[in-house]
Design a protein around this motif. Sequence first.
Motif, mmCIF file in Angstrom:
data_model
loop_
_atom_site.group_PDB
_atom_site.id
_atom_site.type_symbol
_atom_site.label_atom_id
_atom_site.label_comp_id
_atom_site.label_asym_id
_atom_site.label_seq_id
_atom_site.Cartn_x
_atom_site.Cartn_y
_atom_site.Cartn_z
ATOM 1 N N VAL A 62 0.849 -1.193 0.000
ATOM 2 C CA VAL A 62 0.000 0.000 0.000
ATOM 3 C C VAL A 62 0.880 1.236 0.000
ATOM 4 O O VAL A 62 2.057 1.181 0.344
ATOM 5 C CB VAL A 62 -0.958 0.047 1.228
ATOM 6 C CG1 VAL A 62 -1.951 -1.087 1.194
ATOM 7 C CG2 VAL A 62 -0.185 0.065 2.525
ATOM 8 N N LEU A 64 1.102 5.249 1.524
ATOM 9 C CA LEU A 64 0.616 6.072 2.630
ATOM 10 C C LEU A 64 1.276 7.436 2.525
ATOM 11 O O LEU A 64 2.493 7.545 2.580
ATOM 12 C CB LEU A 64 0.948 5.421 3.971
ATOM 13 C CG LEU A 64 0.524 6.167 5.228
ATOM 14 C CD1 LEU A 64 -0.999 6.292 5.293
ATOM 15 C CD2 LEU A 64 1.040 5.463 6.466
ATOM 16 N N HIS A 74 -3.660 2.957 1.585
ATOM 17 C CA HIS A 74 -3.781 2.360 2.926
ATOM 18 C C HIS A 74 -5.231 2.494 3.379
ATOM 19 O O HIS A 74 -5.811 3.577 3.303
ATOM 20 C CB HIS A 74 -2.850 3.073 3.905
ATOM 21 C CG HIS A 74 -2.662 2.360 5.198
ATOM 22 N ND1 HIS A 74 -3.647 2.266 6.149
ATOM 23 C CD2 HIS A 74 -1.596 1.698 5.692
ATOM 24 C CE1 HIS A 74 -3.197 1.593 7.179
ATOM 25 N NE2 HIS A 74 -1.947 1.221 6.926
ATOM 26 N N ALA A 77 -5.671 5.380 6.420
ATOM 27 C CA ALA A 77 -4.575 6.349 6.266
ATOM 28 C C ALA A 77 -4.542 7.367 7.400
ATOM 29 O O ALA A 77 -3.464 7.667 7.921
ATOM 30 C CB ALA A 77 -4.696 7.059 4.920
ATOM 31 N N PHE A 144 -3.257 -3.762 6.826
ATOM 32 C CA PHE A 144 -3.696 -3.469 5.456
ATOM 33 C C PHE A 144 -3.719 -4.728 4.634
ATOM 34 O O PHE A 144 -3.190 -5.735 4.968
ATOM 35 C CB PHE A 144 -2.826 -2.406 4.786
ATOM 36 C CG PHE A 144 -1.370 -2.703 4.724
ATOM 37 C CD1 PHE A 144 -0.848 -3.408 3.648
ATOM 38 C CD2 PHE A 144 -0.499 -2.285 5.729
ATOM 39 C CE1 PHE A 144 0.511 -3.661 3.577
ATOM 40 C CE2 PHE A 144 0.861 -2.538 5.652
ATOM 41 C CZ PHE A 144 1.362 -3.232 4.585
#
Length: 144
Positions: A62, A64, A74, A77, A144
């Motif tokens: 992911v 971020l 994400h 986040a 995640f």
Amino acid sequence: MRNTARWAVTLGLTATAVCGPLAGASLASPAAAPASLYAPSALVLTVGHGESAATAVPVRAVTLTCGPKASGTHPAAGPACAELRGAGGDFDALSVRDGVLCTQQYDPVVVTVDGVWEGRRLSYEHTFANECVMNATGAGVFTF
């Protein structure tokens, strides 16, 4: 002399035609202006099964971004960025959540983080005993 004047005018018009729109766009366009005075924070987090990043089988990845606002792929986040800000961007300083019970099963999971945190280059790798232990670390940074 007429040839020199013609070249000077041609060069001046060419410079205006090429550089004029570029200068105008950077002065007039708010999109070209910096979004924030804060240093960037953009990370790529990965999870894989194995004992090290070199031998792990990648499972998920992911992005971020924590500046100027929390975003990326994400799933959480905002809370992840808040937790990282509280730890000063130090992944080793992330706390383990209370009340989470995990088995003693050894099924190693490796997490890697690469990117920039508040303008500083960041590269992090940590192996957790299993996925439960990984998910218990931090307020969802690794969930995640």
